[in-house]
Structures are given as structure tokens and as C-alpha cells.
Design an enzyme around this catalytic site. Sequence first.
Site, PDB file in Angstrom:
ATOM      1  N   ASP A 109       0.843  -1.202   0.000  1.00 47.17           N
ATOM      2  CA  ASP A 109       0.000   0.000   0.000  1.00 47.17           C
ATOM      3  C   ASP A 109       0.872   1.244   0.000  1.00 47.17           C
ATOM      4  O   ASP A 109       2.016   1.219   0.466  1.00 47.17           O
ATOM      5  CB  ASP A 109      -0.877   0.046   1.263  1.00 47.17           C
ATOM      6  CG  ASP A 109      -1.862  -1.109   1.308  1.00 47.17           C
ATOM      7  OD1 ASP A 109      -2.175  -1.658   0.247  1.00 47.17           O
ATOM      8  OD2 ASP A 109      -2.291  -1.449   2.431  1.00 47.17           O
TER       9      ASP A 109
HETATM   10  N1  URA Z   1      -1.374  -5.997   3.727  1.00 50.25           N
HETATM   11  C1  URA Z   1      -1.816  -4.722   3.823  1.00 50.25           C
HETATM   12  O1  URA Z   1      -2.827  -4.457   4.461  1.00 50.25           O
HETATM   13  N2  URA Z   1      -1.086  -3.762   3.221  1.00 50.25           N
HETATM   14  C2  URA Z   1       0.051  -3.992   2.536  1.00 50.25           C
HETATM   15  O2  URA Z   1       0.683  -3.062   2.021  1.00 50.25           O
HETATM   16  C3  URA Z   1       0.485  -5.335   2.453  1.00 50.25           C
HETATM   17  C4  URA Z   1      -0.236  -6.323   3.050  1.00 50.25           C
END
Ligand code: URA
Length: 237
Positions: A103
Site C-alpha cells: 500500500d
Molecule cells: N497488507 C496490507 O494491508 N497492506 C500492505 O501493504 C500489504 C499487506
Amino acid sequence: MELEKIIHSQGFGSRKECRALIRAGVVSVDNRPVGDPKRDFATDGLAFAVDGERWQYRERAYLMMNKPAGYECSRQPQCHPAIYTLLPWPLVRRGVQSVGRLDQDSCGLLLFSDDGKFIHRWSSGKKRVPKLYRAWLDEDVGSEIVGRLLDGVRLHDEPEPFSAVDCRIRDPRVLEVTVTEGRYHLVKRMIAAAGGHVARLQRLRIGGLWLPQDLPEGEWRWLDEVALAALAAAPAD
Ligand code: URA
């Protein structure tokens, strides 16, 4: 292989652009300028420089980055700079892509390659690659959250429950969670479903490969033979 082809394969532009670079005298091989675009070189172990910057020929590119928060894993980012802005342009030009995504606000270990098989091997949910995340929560973590994550939690729009393969409290507000699936916001959603809220998320390990402690945020490095072997090895604590 002809020098023009070599430079092109490494991401320095179209064949025409690479020919022009060589004719302009800015390409050197083994520290000697080469002006003939058609001159042949063995690619194995070939070291060259473009505009004084040194490169090693690599048939395929494999690299890792310590992703900082605030970058999108996309070539067409919506609100934040693309993670690709942190890579040298020849790597982007030769088609290097992130292996899966983190993310925008997550940080940590992110792999890149221009080898489609490698990208599929390490991003496909079917391969069940373990990925270890460190999550900083808003409040102290209770042992019931750990139990729920290990037992499996139900997520909106997902028919099957998701469970962590490992989950440990590292600090009153820090949880380490290993998952083998890949879904949008998976770890944050799992922790939310278990009753917590993630304030910050960092990926520490993919397969058996740890985020190197000496790799600063925003920096990248090539995956050498040792790192590639570690990636494929069973994770050890
Ligand atoms: N899970 C999440 O919630 N965010 C990420 O960036 C990776 C795994």
C-alpha cells in the site's frame, strides 16, 4: 552481441537512441570508449558505462527495495509519486515491475524484476509464499487478537476465512504476522477483523529473504545469488 543491442537490452533507449549514444562517444566498455555500435562483445560479466555511470550487463533484472511510505506501487499513480521514481530510469525503461504491491502508506521489502516468470512465482497467491509483516497498532495488543488471527477471520466479500500462519506480539503495540495470501489491504483488514487498528505496516520478509538492516528506506540493490537463494529457502526465525 552487438554493443547497440546490449545497451538497448539494458534499458538505455530504442536501438536508434542507443546507436546515437555510442556514436556520441558516451559509452565505454572496460573503461575504454567504444564508438562502433556494431562491435561485438561477450555479455557474460560485461561491465560498461554510459555517461560515466557504471553498469553490469544483466540478462534479467532482479532487485529489492526498502519501500518508504508515501509511494504508490503503480506506473500511473493517483495521489502520490510512483515507486518507480526511486529507480534509475534504465531499469524502468527496460520494464522492471514490482513483484506484487505494498500500500501507499506501507513500507519495507519490495522486489522488482523484468522476468515475468519470477514475478509470477513470487506474487501469485497460489504459491503460498509466506510474507512477514510488522504492524504497529493504535492500542495495546491483547492475546485474543493473536488467537483470532491464527484461527481465521472473516473478511467482507471473501467467502473463506483468512488465517495467519504465524502471529506474535513483539511489543505491547507491535504485532508480527505472517500470511501466505495476497489481497488488497489484507493484513490491515485481517487485524481490523480481529479487533485492532493498524497505524503503520512494514514488510520484513518474503519467503526466506529478510529486509536487510543496512538498506535505508528509499534505496534499492540487486538481488545477488545469495539473496535469490535466501528468497527460495524455507523461512527461519
Ligand atoms: N497488507 C496490507 O494491508 N497492506 C500492505 O501493504 C500489504 C499487506
